[in-house]
Design a protein around this motif. Structure first.
Motif, mmCIF file in Angstrom:
data_model
loop_
_atom_site.group_PDB
_atom_site.id
_atom_site.type_symbol
_atom_site.label_atom_id
_atom_site.label_comp_id
_atom_site.label_asym_id
_atom_site.label_seq_id
_atom_site.Cartn_x
_atom_site.Cartn_y
_atom_site.Cartn_z
ATOM 1 N N SER A 171 0.840 -1.208 0.000
ATOM 2 C CA SER A 171 0.000 0.000 0.000
ATOM 3 C C SER A 171 0.868 1.247 0.000
ATOM 4 O O SER A 171 0.523 2.264 -0.611
ATOM 5 C CB SER A 171 -0.942 0.007 1.207
ATOM 6 O OG SER A 171 -0.229 0.120 2.421
ATOM 7 N N ASN A 175 0.657 4.261 -2.773
ATOM 8 C CA ASN A 175 0.414 5.651 -2.397
ATOM 9 C C ASN A 175 1.496 6.581 -2.927
ATOM 10 O O ASN A 175 1.215 7.711 -3.351
ATOM 11 C CB ASN A 175 0.328 5.770 -0.874
ATOM 12 C CG ASN A 175 -0.903 5.096 -0.307
ATOM 13 O OD1 ASN A 175 -1.891 4.894 -1.006
ATOM 14 N ND2 ASN A 175 -0.849 4.730 0.963
ATOM 15 N N HIS A 210 -1.886 1.181 -8.119
ATOM 16 C CA HIS A 210 -2.320 -0.218 -8.145
ATOM 17 C C HIS A 210 -1.739 -0.959 -9.341
ATOM 18 O O HIS A 210 -1.205 -2.074 -9.220
ATOM 19 C CB HIS A 210 -3.848 -0.288 -8.175
ATOM 20 C CG HIS A 210 -4.383 -1.674 -8.293
ATOM 21 N ND1 HIS A 210 -4.632 -2.276 -9.522
ATOM 22 C CD2 HIS A 210 -4.698 -2.613 -7.359
ATOM 23 C CE1 HIS A 210 -5.081 -3.507 -9.320
ATOM 24 N NE2 HIS A 210 -5.132 -3.730 -8.018
#
Length: 333
Positions: A171, A175, A210
């Motif tokens: 993650s 980000n 992603h």
């Protein structure tokens, strides 16, 4: 009642004139003193501006030399003091499973020549890990001893001390890429693996966080971990080109916030500031990527990447003696 009959107007006028002249001279003196001080300050600023770069280089060299020597002595390393070795580790954190290192690289920063050599260690690399009875995959080091054991294992494999580390999870990677506005990548083929939510089309496109993670994690090539490492090198080369663009500087506050929230490191703010200053003008051509020499092998029914130790030693010796020239971003040699 005052007696004005004796008042000498001429003497009064002369006294007043002399007083005004004295005030004017005092003001001129003060004005000269103020102007002189301003000129001195401006000269000092110009001097500082002209020589700040040389002074900063001197300070940075002293700073890094002290840090590298201290870290090398602590880890028993004997390498030269113009290199800073930073382990970059991407961690796979899933529910109900121990975390493992999914990506492991060592960035070797040459502080003298301002070049960077990034060496990837396949996660299936077969190594001896302290505390475990038998050789196993290197990504088990993080699972059994966290960052410190991973750092120690990587340092022993490469034969060099690892001075610092930078760790992020999936993650965090997403980000950071999103904060940059994505990265332009020409995806070389269709990549589809629904179990990991990977679904990329072939062709040029801007990958968000992603999809960028999907691109660097995809390993269903049927050739082990090496094609994935090549993609990671290619992506990091493209990322370096984008990060070094002037427009990216406008996003530094946002990027810094994401790094603080999503990255773990043993480097202090002072470390990072000096490091950024040292390499702020680096050309992407001076960032070279490679992987350690070896071959995939099956041992007792398990797939490993077995290192060619003799070739690895020769390769590391070349790095130490600066025999390996810089290559274009993303090129693996």
């Amino acid at each position: 009642m005052p007696d004005f009959s004796r008042f000498d107007q001429a003497a009064y006028d002369e006294q007043t004139r002399l007083h005004r002249l004295k005030l004017r001279r005092t003001r001129k003196g003060r004005l000269f003193l103020t102007s002189f001080c301003i000129l001195v300050i401006m000269g000092a600023l110009i001097y500082a501006f002209v020589y700040a770069d040389s002074l900063w280089i001197y300070i940075a060299d002293r700073y890094f030399n002290n840090r590298i020597n201290a870290a090398s002595a602590q880890q028993g390393g004997g390498w030269d003091n113009h290199r800073l070795n930073i382990m970059i580790i991407g961690v796979d954190q899933r529910n109900n499973e121990p975390s493992r290192s999914d990506t492991l690289m060592v960035a070797m920063l040459n502080l003298k020549d301002k070049t960077v050599q990034v060496i990837s260690i396949p996660r299936d690399t077969r190594v001896k890990i302290e505390g475990l009875a038998n050789p196993t995959r290197i990504n088990h080091a993080y699972a059994n001893g966290g960052t410190e054991l991973a750092r120690k294992t990587a340092g022993q494999l490469l034969g060099t001390p690892i001075h610092n580390y930078i760790e992020t999870n999936f993650s965090g990677f997403e980000n950071i890429i999103d904060s940059l506005g994505g990265v332009e990548v020409d995806v070389e083929k269709r990549m589809y693996y629904p179990a990991e939510d990977i679904n990329l089309r072939k062709g040029p496109q801007r990958l968000d966080g992603h999809d960028a993670l999907s691109y660097v994690r995809y390993r269903s090539d049927g050739k082990g971990d090496l094609p994935r490492i090549e993609r990671q090198h290619r992506f990091l080369g493209l990322l370096a080109v984008q990060v070094l663009q002037p427009k990216t500087l406008l996003k530094l506050p946002e990027i810094a916030g994401e790094l603080h929230s999503n990255v773990k490191t043993d480097m202090s703010t002072a470390d990072l500031l000096v490091l950024i200053s040292e390499f702020k003008n680096i050309s992407p051509d001076n960032i070279r990527f490679s992987d350690i020499p070896g071959l995939p092998q099956y041992i007792n029914g398990a797939s490993y990447y077995v290192v060619d130790e003799e070739e690895l030693k020769l390769y590391m010796d070349k790095i130490l003696t600066d025999e390996i020239p810089a290559a274009a971003p993303g090129i693996v040699n």
